[in-house]
Design a protein around this motif. Structure first.
Motif, PDB file in Angstrom:
ATOM      1  N   THR A  20       0.833  -1.196   0.000  1.00 26.01           N
ATOM      2  CA  THR A  20       0.000   0.000   0.000  1.00 26.01           C
ATOM      3  C   THR A  20       0.870   1.249   0.000  1.00 26.01           C
ATOM      4  O   THR A  20       0.630   2.190  -0.763  1.00 26.01           O
ATOM      5  N   PHE A  21       1.926   1.248   0.820  1.00 23.71           N
ATOM      6  CA  PHE A  21       2.841   2.389   0.805  1.00 23.71           C
ATOM      7  C   PHE A  21       3.569   2.485  -0.527  1.00 23.71           C
ATOM      8  O   PHE A  21       3.835   3.584  -1.019  1.00 23.71           O
ATOM      9  N   LYS A  22       3.863   1.347  -1.136  1.00 27.06           N
ATOM     10  CA  LYS A  22       4.475   1.354  -2.466  1.00 27.06           C
ATOM     11  C   LYS A  22       3.523   2.005  -3.467  1.00 27.06           C
ATOM     12  O   LYS A  22       3.942   2.815  -4.295  1.00 27.06           O
ATOM     13  N   ALA A  23       2.238   1.686  -3.360  1.00 27.02           N
ATOM     14  CA  ALA A  23       1.244   2.286  -4.253  1.00 27.02           C
ATOM     15  C   ALA A  23       1.204   3.789  -4.080  1.00 27.02           C
ATOM     16  O   ALA A  23       1.078   4.542  -5.049  1.00 27.02           O
ATOM     17  N   HIS A  59      -2.138   0.904 -16.825  1.00 26.28           N
ATOM     18  CA  HIS A  59      -1.104   0.183 -16.077  1.00 26.28           C
ATOM     19  C   HIS A  59      -1.206   0.490 -14.587  1.00 26.28           C
ATOM     20  O   HIS A  59      -1.165  -0.422 -13.751  1.00 26.28           O
ATOM     21  N   GLN A  60      -1.340   1.767 -14.244  1.00 27.98           N
ATOM     22  CA  GLN A  60      -1.429   2.151 -12.837  1.00 27.98           C
ATOM     23  C   GLN A  60      -2.717   1.648 -12.201  1.00 27.98           C
ATOM     24  O   GLN A  60      -2.727   1.235 -11.029  1.00 27.98           O
ATOM     25  N   LEU A  64      -3.289  -0.645  -8.822  1.00 29.90           N
ATOM     26  CA  LEU A  64      -4.160  -0.213  -7.723  1.00 29.90           C
ATOM     27  C   LEU A  64      -5.316  -1.187  -7.501  1.00 29.90           C
ATOM     28  O   LEU A  64      -5.715  -1.437  -6.367  1.00 29.90           O
ATOM     29  N   LYS A  65      -5.828  -1.765  -8.583  1.00 32.55           N
ATOM     30  CA  LYS A  65      -6.918  -2.747  -8.467  1.00 32.55           C
ATOM     31  C   LYS A  65      -6.435  -4.009  -7.774  1.00 32.55           C
ATOM     32  O   LYS A  65      -7.156  -4.586  -6.948  1.00 32.55           O
ATOM     33  N   ASN A  66      -5.232  -4.452  -8.092  1.00 31.92           N
ATOM     34  CA  ASN A  66      -4.682  -5.657  -7.455  1.00 31.92           C
ATOM     35  C   ASN A  66      -4.532  -5.498  -5.950  1.00 31.92           C
ATOM     36  O   ASN A  66      -4.566  -6.483  -5.215  1.00 31.92           O
ATOM     37  N   LYS A  71     -11.814   0.019  -7.670  1.00 29.24           N
ATOM     38  CA  LYS A  71     -12.698  -0.993  -8.255  1.00 29.24           C
ATOM     39  C   LYS A  71     -13.257  -0.419  -9.543  1.00 29.24           C
ATOM     40  O   LYS A  71     -13.114   0.780  -9.809  1.00 29.24           O
ATOM     41  N   TYR A  72     -13.873  -1.269 -10.339  1.00 26.58           N
ATOM     42  CA  TYR A  72     -14.448  -0.772 -11.585  1.00 26.58           C
ATOM     43  C   TYR A  72     -15.784  -1.429 -11.843  1.00 26.58           C
ATOM     44  O   TYR A  72     -16.118  -2.468 -11.286  1.00 26.58           O
ATOM     45  N   ARG A  73     -16.523  -0.774 -12.710  1.00 30.45           N
ATOM     46  CA  ARG A  73     -17.753  -1.355 -13.243  1.00 30.45           C
ATOM     47  C   ARG A  73     -17.710  -1.160 -14.754  1.00 30.45           C
ATOM     48  O   ARG A  73     -17.119  -0.208 -15.255  1.00 30.45           O
TER      49      ARG A  73
END
Length: 101
Positions: A20-23, A59-60, A64-66, A71-73
Motif C-alpha cells: 500500500t505504501f508502495k502504491a 497500467h497504474q 491499484l486494483k490488485n 474498483k471498476y464497473r
C-alpha cells in the motif's frame, strides 16, 4: 514501557502494508487516487483529466486494483473506476492536507 510483540504483525499484514505504501509512493498513482476520491471516472477521462497516456493510466489502475484500492464497473465497452478503500483514501487525503500546510 510495554515490550514489543514481534508476532503482532504477520507476514501477510506486513506485505499488504508495504504494498500500500508502495502504491502511494508513485506520483501518478497518487494523482489517480486523489481524482477517484472525488468521483468515478473512465480510463479515458482519467487520462484526459491528468494529462497522461491512456496506457499509463491503465497500467497504474491494474496495480491499484490488485491492491483493492480501486474498483471498476463495466458500462458497454468502457470501464469506470472508483476508490475501493476508504481507509487508504483517508490516509492519502490527510497526507495531502499535511503537505499543503
Amino acid at each position: 514501557m510495554d515490550s514489543y510483540d514481534h508476532k503482532s504483525l504477520d507476514e501477510e499484514t506486513l506485505f499488504m502494508v508495504s504494498q500500500t505504501f508502495k502504491a502511494l509512493s508513485h506520483p501518478n498513482r497518487i494523482r489517480i487516487l486523489h481524482l477517484l476520491s472525488h468521483a468515478e471516472y473512465s480510463v479515458n477521462d482519467i487520462a484526459e483529466q491528468l494529462g497522461l497516456k491512456q496506457s499509463s493510466v491503465s497500467h497504474q489502475l491494474i496495480f491499484l486494483k490488485n491492491l483493492r484500492l480501486v474498483k471498476y464497473r463495466r458500462e458497454g465497452q468502457s470501464l469506470y473506476y472508483s476508490q475501493d478503500d476508504k481507509h487508504v483514501m483517508h490516509v492519502l487525503n490527510e497526507m495531502i492536507e499535511h503537505a499543503q500546510h
